[in-house]
Write a protein that holds these residues in place. Sequence first.
Motif, PDB file in Angstrom:
ATOM      1  N   GLY A   1       0.269   0.821  -0.012  1.00 33.64           N
ATOM      2  CA  GLY A   1       1.394   1.009  -0.455  1.00 33.64           C
ATOM      3  C   GLY A   1       1.597   0.530  -2.138  1.00 33.64           C
ATOM      4  O   GLY A   1       2.281   0.986  -2.589  1.00 33.64           O
ATOM      5  N   ILE A   2       0.727  -0.252  -2.380  1.00 32.94           N
ATOM      6  CA  ILE A   2       0.525  -0.631  -3.627  1.00 32.94           C
ATOM      7  C   ILE A   2       0.163   0.486  -4.696  1.00 32.94           C
ATOM      8  O   ILE A   2       0.846   0.941  -5.626  1.00 32.94           O
ATOM      9  CB  ILE A   2      -0.084  -2.040  -4.218  1.00 32.94           C
ATOM     10  CG1 ILE A   2       0.559  -3.143  -3.494  1.00 32.94           C
ATOM     11  CG2 ILE A   2      -0.354  -2.264  -5.627  1.00 32.94           C
ATOM     12  CD1 ILE A   2      -0.266  -4.443  -3.442  1.00 32.94           C
TER      13      ILE A   2
ATOM     14  N   ALA B   1       0.784   5.148  -8.204  1.00 33.22           N
ATOM     15  CA  ALA B   1       0.587   6.514  -8.587  1.00 33.22           C
ATOM     16  C   ALA B   1       1.717   7.353  -9.086  1.00 33.22           C
ATOM     17  O   ALA B   1       2.762   7.164  -9.177  1.00 33.22           O
ATOM     18  CB  ALA B   1      -0.091   7.272  -7.268  1.00 33.22           C
ATOM     19  N   ASP B   2       1.274   8.507  -9.983  1.00 32.55           N
ATOM     20  CA  ASP B   2       2.339   9.348 -10.709  1.00 32.55           C
ATOM     21  C   ASP B   2       3.061  10.052  -9.289  1.00 32.55           C
ATOM     22  O   ASP B   2       2.734  10.863  -8.768  1.00 32.55           O
ATOM     23  CB  ASP B   2       1.605  10.286 -11.564  1.00 32.55           C
ATOM     24  CG  ASP B   2       2.587  11.221 -12.276  1.00 32.55           C
ATOM     25  OD1 ASP B   2       3.909  10.730 -12.044  1.00 32.55           O
ATOM     26  OD2 ASP B   2       1.923  11.777 -12.936  1.00 32.55           O
TER      27      ASP B   2
ATOM     28  N   PRO C   1       0.618  10.236  -4.518  1.00 31.70           N
ATOM     29  CA  PRO C   1       1.305   9.153  -3.459  1.00 31.70           C
ATOM     30  C   PRO C   1       1.011   9.618  -1.851  1.00 31.70           C
ATOM     31  O   PRO C   1       0.633   9.001  -1.194  1.00 31.70           O
ATOM     32  CB  PRO C   1       2.477   9.166  -3.740  1.00 31.70           C
ATOM     33  CG  PRO C   1       2.680   9.607  -5.500  1.00 31.70           C
ATOM     34  CD  PRO C   1       1.622  10.522  -5.503  1.00 31.70           C
ATOM     35  N   ARG C   2       1.304  10.821  -1.852  1.00 30.46           N
ATOM     36  CA  ARG C   2       1.116  11.492  -0.443  1.00 30.46           C
ATOM     37  C   ARG C   2      -0.392  11.452   0.311  1.00 30.46           C
ATOM     38  O   ARG C   2      -0.724  11.035   1.242  1.00 30.46           O
ATOM     39  CB  ARG C   2       1.760  12.873  -0.261  1.00 30.46           C
ATOM     40  CG  ARG C   2       1.638  13.655   1.031  1.00 30.46           C
ATOM     41  CD  ARG C   2       2.390  14.745   0.997  1.00 30.46           C
ATOM     42  NE  ARG C   2       2.245  15.090   2.384  1.00 30.46           N
ATOM     43  CZ  ARG C   2       2.806  16.657   2.650  1.00 30.46           C
ATOM     44  NH1 ARG C   2       3.007  17.310   1.919  1.00 30.46           N
ATOM     45  NH2 ARG C   2       2.499  17.075   3.902  1.00 30.46           N
ATOM     46  N   THR C   3      -1.232  11.511  -0.717  1.00 25.64           N
ATOM     47  CA  THR C   3      -2.647  11.698  -0.360  1.00 25.64           C
ATOM     48  C   THR C   3      -2.965  10.076  -0.113  1.00 25.64           C
ATOM     49  O   THR C   3      -3.875  10.042   0.606  1.00 25.64           O
ATOM     50  CB  THR C   3      -3.622  12.237  -1.480  1.00 25.64           C
ATOM     51  OG1 THR C   3      -2.952  13.687  -1.868  1.00 25.64           O
ATOM     52  CG2 THR C   3      -5.105  12.098  -1.403  1.00 25.64           C
TER      53      THR C   3
END
Length: 212
Positions: A39-40, A45-46, A52-54
């Motif tokens: 989560g952090i 992430a951008d 973020p999805r990865t």
Amino acid sequence: EVEKIERDLKRAGYYAHTALVEYMASRNTLVVAVLIATGILAVLADPTTAMPRTIAIVGLLTATLGYAIPRMVLNLQARARVDRIQRGLPDALDIIRMCLSGGLPLRESIQRVASEIGMFHPDIALELQVIQHHADTNSMPDALKKFARRIDTPDINALASLVSQSDQVGTNVASAVAEYADGIRRQHRQRAEETASKTSISLLFPVIFCLA
């Protein structure tokens, strides 16, 4: 599931009264830590990219592995220890038979063997000590029944039934143990021969392919 984990912990040799709590706490802490870290990283992430999805997918997969791998490792440890106990059981029974033939009762024979066989078969020595403690609080047949439930193999179950019947009927336990130890050796030899036969058949087709 918790009962299965507790049984595998005992089969793997973890007899501490906090073993189940420590196992569950370690596994859950690992999963929660991975999820928090995921989560952090996903928040930092951008958001305009697919990062973020990865990170979320990788984190979920890692958390799943962190939940499943400790269970698999515990299962493997339990199976390996049960195999070692089965391989060393005939030797332990032979020494118990010699003690019984020398005039010692079954409880003292088990105590004597547990103190002397630890260098060669530490797993069996530990189990014999547990049997001794259970026998001191209850009875030897009941202790062997608990041993059979912990290990849960046909050889141990048959041994517990044999000693229980000998104790009830009043027959000679030494001769019964000796015959049973010889029977276990024959079964192990037959299993080894069966495994060798299967291996030779499995190797037949690769050898023919290589020759061709």
